[in-house]
Design an enzyme around this catalytic site. Structure first.
Site, PDB file in Angstrom:
ATOM      1  CB  CYS A  64      -1.164  -0.171   1.403  1.00  0.00           C
ATOM      2  SG  CYS A  64       0.082   0.572   2.550  1.00  0.00           S
ATOM      3  CB  CYS A  67       7.181   0.169   4.410  1.00  0.00           C
ATOM      4  SG  CYS A  67       5.759  -1.179   4.649  1.00  0.00           S
ATOM      5  CB  CYS A 167       3.397  -6.608   2.961  1.00  0.00           C
ATOM      6  SG  CYS A 167       1.814  -6.338   3.408  1.00  0.00           S
ATOM      7  CB  CYS A 205       1.015  -3.222   9.377  1.00  0.00           C
ATOM      8  SG  CYS A 205       0.117  -3.137   8.059  1.00  0.00           S
ATOM      9  CG  HIS A 242       1.753  -7.853  28.710  1.00  0.00           C
ATOM     10  ND1 HIS A 242       0.916  -7.146  28.774  1.00  0.00           N
ATOM     11  CD2 HIS A 242       2.182  -9.030  29.760  1.00  0.00           C
ATOM     12  CE1 HIS A 242       0.471  -8.169  29.774  1.00  0.00           C
ATOM     13  NE2 HIS A 242       1.150  -8.665  30.888  1.00  0.00           N
ATOM     14  CB  CYS A 245       2.039  -2.518  28.843  1.00  0.00           C
ATOM     15  SG  CYS A 245       1.128  -1.552  28.422  1.00  0.00           S
ATOM     16  CB  CYS A 266      -4.430  -4.574  31.289  1.00  0.00           C
ATOM     17  SG  CYS A 266      -3.511  -5.561  30.097  1.00  0.00           S
ATOM     18  CB  CYS A 272      -3.660  -5.699  24.266  1.00  0.00           C
ATOM     19  SG  CYS A 272      -2.568  -5.148  24.601  1.00  0.00           S
ATOM     20  CB  CYS A 281       5.714  -0.187  19.688  1.00  0.00           C
ATOM     21  SG  CYS A 281       5.763  -0.978  18.194  1.00  0.00           S
ATOM     22  CB  CYS A 293      -0.937   0.725  19.756  1.00  0.00           C
ATOM     23  SG  CYS A 293      -0.195   0.952  17.689  1.00  0.00           S
ATOM     24  CB  CYS A 299      -0.167  -4.189  20.996  1.00  0.00           C
ATOM     25  SG  CYS A 299       1.161  -5.144  20.776  1.00  0.00           S
ATOM     26  CB  CYS A 302       1.428  -4.861  13.011  1.00  0.00           C
ATOM     27  SG  CYS A 302       2.575  -3.412  13.673  1.00  0.00           S
TER      28      CYS A 302
END
Length: 318
Positions: A64, A67, A167, A205, A242, A245, A266, A272, A281, A293, A299, A302
């Protein structure tokens, strides 16, 4: 009248892009034209110098373009610095000025001249059904090239391959249940076709721009980074979401969210996928470090090879 319509330098600086910077970036993104066609001697010299740094050929299959958009959002270093100081981007279907025969001539010319010394970046899955005809990429030497043809021919000449995005790494959304294109990622495609070029998987993604840029820098300065069992750089994919987090203590206290609008708790019961996802992340964050996210949703895993099938459904009722 002409001068009145020019954006003042002060305004340009407030916007973050000066005219000088813009022109330099456009010049640096002139991939695909071919050095021989440049009429500006200074630009020719700059491109030739860039080639000595590290040529990068970026090709796209079933994608798409998210990226590439993520890469363009690189903040530190800026995308201008990435293109002008870090790499020599010689082919990119989305941002290059050239197209068709001219572009592919440049791609194959660079690949042959710098055999074993350039990096191939693959964005998007590789469709293998119907002899690859689900994804045509152009015509060269009186032959129609599919993504399958291009990867088979160029990948063995590369010194390294970066599979950018889930991908390209594992098949991702194009390879999800129900697809008819035979979509696959670089890892499986290389194995099936005996391609020995080392692969660095940078899933997501889309993937964070830092993951892309810093992986390229690592290749330039130190070689291939330490990889996990899924071929991902441990630098970015070595920590469990996790376990790191900010809502972990709430989980341990059995304080679970009932809805996404709950300010505390949570979100594991809402779908999640943090417990089965490995990425940084939580500390790197997105959008110039503003959020990630789990700040607003869950989450969805991805960056994992099973995405999206093994992550579905993304949301679940508590």
């Amino acid at each position: 009248m002409k001068d009145d319509h020019m954006l003042p330098e002060t305004q340009q600086k407030k916007a973050g892009v000066t005219r000088r910077c813009f022109l330099k970036t456009v010049a640096g993104a002139a991939a695909g034209i071919g050095v021989s066609q440049m009429v500006n001697p200074t630009l020719v010299k700059a491109l030739e110098k860039g080639l000595k740094r590290h040529p990068v050929l970026w090709i796209q299959g079933q994608a798409c373009t998210g990226c590439s958009v993520s890469l363009l959002n690189s903040v530190d270093p800026s995308i201008a610095d990435v293109l002008l100081k870090v790499i020599s981007l010689q082919y990119h279907p989305t941002i290059m000025a050239g197209e068709g025969k001219t572009a592919l001539e440049n791609l194959f010319g660079i690949a042959r001249e710098y055999k074993g010394k350039f990096s191939l970046v693959v964005e998007g899955a590789i469709p293998t059904a119907a002899e690859g005809k689900y994804c045509g990429v152009g015509e060269y030497a009186h032959k129609e090239y599919t993504m399958v043809d291009l990867v088979k021919e160029v990948a063995p000449m590369a010194g390294s391959c970066l599979a950018v995005g889930t991908c390209a790494a594992y098949g991702g959304i194009p390879a999800a249940n129900g697809n008819v294109t035979g979509a696959t990622g670089c890892r499986d495609f290389f194995a099936a076709n005996g391609i020995k070029t080392p692969i660095v998987n940078i899933p997501g993604c889309p993937p964070h721009p830092d993951w892309i840029v810093l992986s390229i820098v690592h290749l330039l300065e130190k070689g291939i980074p330490e990889l996990d069992d899924e071929g991902r750089p441990m630098l970015f994919f070595g920590e469990n979401i996790h376990d790191n987090c900010p809502r972990l203590k709430m989980y341990e206290a059995d304080q679970l969210s009932q809805t996404l609008s709950d300010p505390k708790g949570c979100r594991i019961n809402l779908g999640c996928k943090g417990p089965s996802t490995y990425a940084d992340c939580y500390k790197r964050k997105w959008n110039s470090g503003l959020n990630w996210c789990v700040d607003n949703a869950v989450c969805i895993g991805c960056v994992e090879p099973g995405f999206p099938d093994q992550s579905s459904p993304f949301y679940e009722p508590a």
